[in-house]
Design a protein around this motif. Structure first.
Motif, PDB file in Angstrom:
ATOM      1  N   GLY A 103      -4.666  -4.543   6.700  1.00  0.00           N
ATOM      2  CA  GLY A 103      -5.517  -3.676   7.496  1.00  0.00           C
ATOM      3  C   GLY A 103      -4.739  -3.204   8.701  1.00  0.00           C
ATOM      4  O   GLY A 103      -3.517  -3.417   8.805  1.00  0.00           O
ATOM      5  N   PRO A 104      -5.404  -2.586   9.666  1.00  0.00           N
ATOM      6  CA  PRO A 104      -4.687  -2.108  10.850  1.00  0.00           C
ATOM      7  C   PRO A 104      -4.000  -3.219  11.646  1.00  0.00           C
ATOM      8  O   PRO A 104      -3.093  -2.941  12.425  1.00  0.00           O
ATOM      9  N   ASP A 105      -4.416  -4.473  11.429  1.00  0.00           N
ATOM     10  CA  ASP A 105      -3.856  -5.578  12.211  1.00  0.00           C
ATOM     11  C   ASP A 105      -2.708  -6.305  11.505  1.00  0.00           C
ATOM     12  O   ASP A 105      -2.259  -7.342  11.962  1.00  0.00           O
ATOM     13  N   THR A 106      -2.205  -5.762  10.388  1.00  0.00           N
ATOM     14  CA  THR A 106      -1.166  -6.444   9.628  1.00  0.00           C
ATOM     15  C   THR A 106      -0.116  -5.436   9.173  1.00  0.00           C
ATOM     16  O   THR A 106      -0.456  -4.333   8.741  1.00  0.00           O
ATOM     17  N   ALA A 107       1.148  -5.829   9.270  1.00  0.00           N
ATOM     18  CA  ALA A 107       2.251  -5.013   8.761  1.00  0.00           C
ATOM     19  C   ALA A 107       3.215  -5.936   8.027  1.00  0.00           C
ATOM     20  O   ALA A 107       3.192  -7.153   8.214  1.00  0.00           O
ATOM     21  N   VAL A 108       4.042  -5.355   7.189  1.00  0.00           N
ATOM     22  CA  VAL A 108       4.990  -6.148   6.405  1.00  0.00           C
ATOM     23  C   VAL A 108       6.359  -5.472   6.431  1.00  0.00           C
ATOM     24  O   VAL A 108       6.467  -4.257   6.221  1.00  0.00           O
ATOM     25  N   PHE A 109       7.396  -6.270   6.695  1.00  0.00           N
ATOM     26  CA  PHE A 109       8.768  -5.789   6.555  1.00  0.00           C
ATOM     27  C   PHE A 109       9.231  -6.100   5.134  1.00  0.00           C
ATOM     28  O   PHE A 109       9.178  -7.251   4.695  1.00  0.00           O
ATOM     29  N   VAL A 110       9.687  -5.062   4.427  1.00  0.00           N
ATOM     30  CA  VAL A 110      10.070  -5.175   3.017  1.00  0.00           C
ATOM     31  C   VAL A 110      11.561  -4.856   2.874  1.00  0.00           C
ATOM     32  O   VAL A 110      11.974  -3.715   3.048  1.00  0.00           O
ATOM     33  N   PRO A 111      12.398  -5.853   2.559  1.00  0.00           N
ATOM     34  CA  PRO A 111      13.831  -5.575   2.399  1.00  0.00           C
ATOM     35  C   PRO A 111      14.127  -4.736   1.162  1.00  0.00           C
ATOM     36  O   PRO A 111      13.339  -4.690   0.204  1.00  0.00           O
ATOM     37  N   ARG A 112      15.269  -4.110   1.192  1.00  0.00           N
ATOM     38  CA  ARG A 112      15.780  -3.302   0.079  1.00  0.00           C
ATOM     39  C   ARG A 112      15.729  -4.101  -1.222  1.00  0.00           C
ATOM     40  O   ARG A 112      16.149  -5.243  -1.288  1.00  0.00           O
ATOM     41  N   GLY A 113      15.186  -3.481  -2.277  1.00  0.00           N
ATOM     42  CA  GLY A 113      15.201  -4.086  -3.603  1.00  0.00           C
ATOM     43  C   GLY A 113      13.973  -4.909  -3.945  1.00  0.00           C
ATOM     44  O   GLY A 113      13.849  -5.387  -5.071  1.00  0.00           O
ATOM     45  N   ILE A 114      13.054  -5.087  -3.008  1.00  0.00           N
ATOM     46  CA  ILE A 114      11.797  -5.777  -3.310  1.00  0.00           C
ATOM     47  C   ILE A 114      10.771  -4.725  -3.707  1.00  0.00           C
ATOM     48  O   ILE A 114      10.477  -3.803  -2.940  1.00  0.00           O
ATOM     49  N   GLY A 115      10.233  -4.852  -4.922  1.00  0.00           N
ATOM     50  CA  GLY A 115       9.259  -3.895  -5.407  1.00  0.00           C
ATOM     51  C   GLY A 115       7.953  -4.016  -4.652  1.00  0.00           C
ATOM     52  O   GLY A 115       7.444  -5.118  -4.453  1.00  0.00           O
ATOM     53  N   ASN A 116       7.385  -2.878  -4.233  1.00  0.00           N
ATOM     54  CA  ASN A 116       6.131  -2.887  -3.498  1.00  0.00           C
ATOM     55  C   ASN A 116       5.077  -2.054  -4.216  1.00  0.00           C
ATOM     56  O   ASN A 116       5.367  -1.081  -4.899  1.00  0.00           O
ATOM     57  N   SER A 117       3.839  -2.503  -4.074  1.00  0.00           N
ATOM     58  CA  SER A 117       2.718  -1.783  -4.688  1.00  0.00           C
ATOM     59  C   SER A 117       1.493  -1.959  -3.810  1.00  0.00           C
ATOM     60  O   SER A 117       1.327  -2.974  -3.127  1.00  0.00           O
ATOM     61  N   TYR A 118       0.603  -0.954  -3.852  1.00  0.00           N
ATOM     62  CA  TYR A 118      -0.549  -0.927  -2.957  1.00  0.00           C
ATOM     63  C   TYR A 118      -1.765  -0.388  -3.691  1.00  0.00           C
ATOM     64  O   TYR A 118      -1.679   0.602  -4.420  1.00  0.00           O
ATOM     65  N   GLN A 119      -2.901  -1.055  -3.480  1.00  0.00           N
ATOM     66  CA  GLN A 119      -4.168  -0.616  -4.082  1.00  0.00           C
ATOM     67  C   GLN A 119      -5.183  -0.390  -2.969  1.00  0.00           C
ATOM     68  O   GLN A 119      -5.484  -1.315  -2.185  1.00  0.00           O
ATOM     69  N   ALA A 120      -5.685   0.829  -2.865  1.00  0.00           N
ATOM     70  CA  ALA A 120      -6.645   1.154  -1.815  1.00  0.00           C
ATOM     71  C   ALA A 120      -7.973   0.441  -2.087  1.00  0.00           C
ATOM     72  O   ALA A 120      -8.519   0.512  -3.190  1.00  0.00           O
ATOM     73  N   LEU A 121      -8.508  -0.228  -1.075  1.00  0.00           N
ATOM     74  CA  LEU A 121      -9.780  -0.940  -1.199  1.00  0.00           C
ATOM     75  C   LEU A 121     -10.941  -0.147  -0.617  1.00  0.00           C
ATOM     76  O   LEU A 121     -12.096  -0.557  -0.747  1.00  0.00           O
ATOM     77  N   GLU A 122     -10.648   0.982   0.016  1.00  0.00           N
ATOM     78  CA  GLU A 122     -11.669   1.854   0.584  1.00  0.00           C
ATOM     79  C   GLU A 122     -11.270   3.303   0.333  1.00  0.00           C
ATOM     80  O   GLU A 122     -10.080   3.603   0.182  1.00  0.00           O
ATOM     81  N   ASP A 123     -12.259   4.196   0.309  1.00  0.00           N
ATOM     82  CA  ASP A 123     -11.952   5.626   0.243  1.00  0.00           C
ATOM     83  C   ASP A 123     -11.234   6.039   1.538  1.00  0.00           C
ATOM     84  O   ASP A 123     -11.476   5.480   2.616  1.00  0.00           O
ATOM     85  N   GLY A 124     -10.368   7.029   1.417  1.00  0.00           N
ATOM     86  CA  GLY A 124      -9.719   7.570   2.608  1.00  0.00           C
ATOM     87  C   GLY A 124      -8.739   6.615   3.275  1.00  0.00           C
ATOM     88  O   GLY A 124      -8.575   6.652   4.487  1.00  0.00           O
ATOM     89  N   THR A 125      -8.099   5.784   2.489  1.00  0.00           N
ATOM     90  CA  THR A 125      -7.130   4.838   3.050  1.00  0.00           C
ATOM     91  C   THR A 125      -5.802   5.550   3.339  1.00  0.00           C
ATOM     92  O   THR A 125      -5.334   6.361   2.539  1.00  0.00           O
ATOM     93  N   VAL A 126      -5.222   5.225   4.473  1.00  0.00           N
ATOM     94  CA  VAL A 126      -3.915   5.786   4.851  1.00  0.00           C
ATOM     95  C   VAL A 126      -3.011   4.632   5.261  1.00  0.00           C
ATOM     96  O   VAL A 126      -3.387   3.793   6.081  1.00  0.00           O
ATOM     97  N   TYR A 127      -1.830   4.569   4.658  1.00  0.00           N
ATOM     98  CA  TYR A 127      -0.841   3.611   5.146  1.00  0.00           C
ATOM     99  C   TYR A 127       0.469   4.352   5.379  1.00  0.00           C
ATOM    100  O   TYR A 127       0.737   5.398   4.797  1.00  0.00           O
ATOM    101  N   SER A 128       1.251   3.805   6.292  1.00  0.00           N
ATOM    102  CA  SER A 128       2.515   4.438   6.663  1.00  0.00           C
ATOM    103  C   SER A 128       3.657   3.465   6.444  1.00  0.00           C
ATOM    104  O   SER A 128       3.460   2.248   6.418  1.00  0.00           O
TER     105      SER A 128
END
Length: 463
Positions: A103-128
């Protein structure tokens, strides 16, 4: 309000950052990326160059699993997402997974080569996500099927109900993925004394000498695939101390020892590789009884001046090690081999007695280099020589003679002034003793110089 804090995960290098969110009746505000605070916590200072936004119109939109060849810092701007990561890097952690809700209170640092995936749990979700390389549509990278049974990602919204692109539906299973290889190591000046020592310590490294890569040639530097490297060891150097005082030598010394390291420093910043550069006791005038890394530079001649300039250029790179050394001995022509040849030939030389320092065997330099890099020692300048009592050149020559079966008394003494009389020689520092405290504080245990000398003469110096 939650404090800024960091949590490690089972996937090496993947960290979760808990962000303070300031809320009132108008909404909320957060520091999404705060370099000083976050790097102090342990988030890598990864040098982002691009900020991307992903808008997901409907709940259930699912993207991934993609392992791009850059580091990223992911956070949510609006809504909530379920996020999962799978390590697709070559190595023992390949296939390891981690997942959490963002959510807005959590971020993750992802090193090169680690596969990432995201599933929106609400309509109108925005992540950067901030990334430290520029996105290119033709850039290949590993990907993984979202429903891979070995990854076992527990999607909150079943994949048969999710909105997934056709491309992501056809990604391969883990057993079919080619792991992403780590960025490689490059040794520049690989055929010199130090370069040969580094090749033995870093056997998987790519090697380049002047024939393969002339670091004084802008066109050669521009055409080299620097983005493929994570570590560059610059063992190239102009070491002809006396010839550097000539018109031609001065040009070469500054080109190789100063201008080329400055160009490598520019490339290191651009391509985010760690730059290791090797320096010399000649950056000091030799008036101190021992030289610490913090001592101001005071070179006596052109060689030392050009090395000092190279040091300053490399120090402008955040991820750098300047390893300062003295009296280097390795495979090739050097003082120890010369004295061993004279001892075996029955010659009784006179050797300078008023220049004091410690020998540095290339095995020691190479071992210290690996130690600094692999332990993640703080970047900066480190002195490195073999340890033990300082010795003059004459004392070292006597030790060589004794180890070769000759009487040490067969070596005579001469002062620097007497030796230089009538010769066009550059001035040498009288004391080349380098403090080893900073290197020792990283946990490195130095080899005593006389023990290393005995081993060298037994196994390496054959003439």
């Amino acid at each position: 309000m939650m404090e800024l804090r960091l949590d490690e995960t089972p996937v090496p290098g993947l960290v979760v950052v808990h962000l303070p969110v300031h809320e009132d009746s108008r909404g909320w505000f957060k520091e999404n990326w705060q370099r000083e605070k976050m790097t102090a916590l342990g988030v890598p200072d990864f040098g982002p160059v691009q900020n991307n936004m992903s808008f997901n119109a409907r709940r259930g939109t699912t993207r991934g699993v993609h392992a791009e060849p850059w580091d990223k810092f992911v956070s949510v701007a609006s809504g909530r997402v379920f996020a999962a990561w799978v390590d697709l890097r070559e190595g023992p952690s390949f296939g390891r997974t981690f997942h959490c809700e963002l959510g807005p209170d959590t971020a993750v640092f992802v090193p090169r080569g680690i596969g990432n995936s995201y599933q929106a749990l609400e309509d109108g979700t925005v992540y950067s996500y901030l990334v430290n390389d520029h996105w290119r549509p033709d850039q290949p990278y590993p990907a993984l099927h979202l429903g891979d049974p070995d990854a076992g990602i527990p999607w909150p919204i079943p994949l048969d109900e999710a909105d997934i692109s056709e491309k992501d539906r056809t990604n391969p299973l883990l057993t079919e993925v080619t792991p992403m290889r780590p960025r490689r190591t490059l040794i520049v000046g690989a055929h010199g004394q130090l370069g040969r020592g580094l090749r033995a310590e870093f056997p998987q490294a790519d090697c380049a000498d002047r024939e393969e890569l002339d670091i004084t040639d802008p066109a050669a530097l521009a055409s080299w695939p620097w983005h493929e490297y994570g570590l560059v060891l610059n063992a190239a150097g102009y070491t002809a101390v006396d010839e550097a005082e000539s018109d031609a030598g001065r040009v070469l010394a500054w080109a190789i020892n100063a201008h080329a390291p400055a160009q490598l420093a520019l490339l290191a910043r651009q391509h985010r590789f760690t730059l290791v550069h090797y320096s010399s006791d000649y950056v000091f005038d030799g008036t101190a009884s021992e030289h610490a890394e913090s001592e101001g530079l005071s070179p006596l001649g052109v060689y030392g001046q050009s090395k000092a300039a190279g040091d300053l250029a490399v120090a402008s790179v955040a991820a750098h090690y300047v390893i300062r050394t003295s009296w280097v001995v390795g495979e090739g022509r050097n003082f120890v081999r010369t004295m061993a040849s004279l001892a075996r030939a029955g010659v009784s030389p006179s050797v300078v007695c008023d220049q004091v320092g410690r020998l540095t065997f290339t095995t020691e330099l190479s071992r210290a280099t690996r130690h600094l890099v692999e332990t993640g020692a703080p970047y900066g300048t480190y002195n490195c020589t073999n340890s033990g009592p300082p010795m003059s050149w004459a004392e070292i020559a006597r030790a060589v003679f004794r180890l070769c079966g000759r009487d040490g008394a067969d070596v005579g003494e001469v002062t620097s002034a007497e030796y230089a009389a009538g010769k066009a020689l550059a001035r040498r520092p009288g004391c080349s003793v380098l403090s080893l405290d900073r290197l020792r504080d990283t946990g490195f245990s130095s080899t005593e110089a006389t023990a290393a000398l005995a081993d060298y003469l037994e196994h390496a110096a054959t003439g």
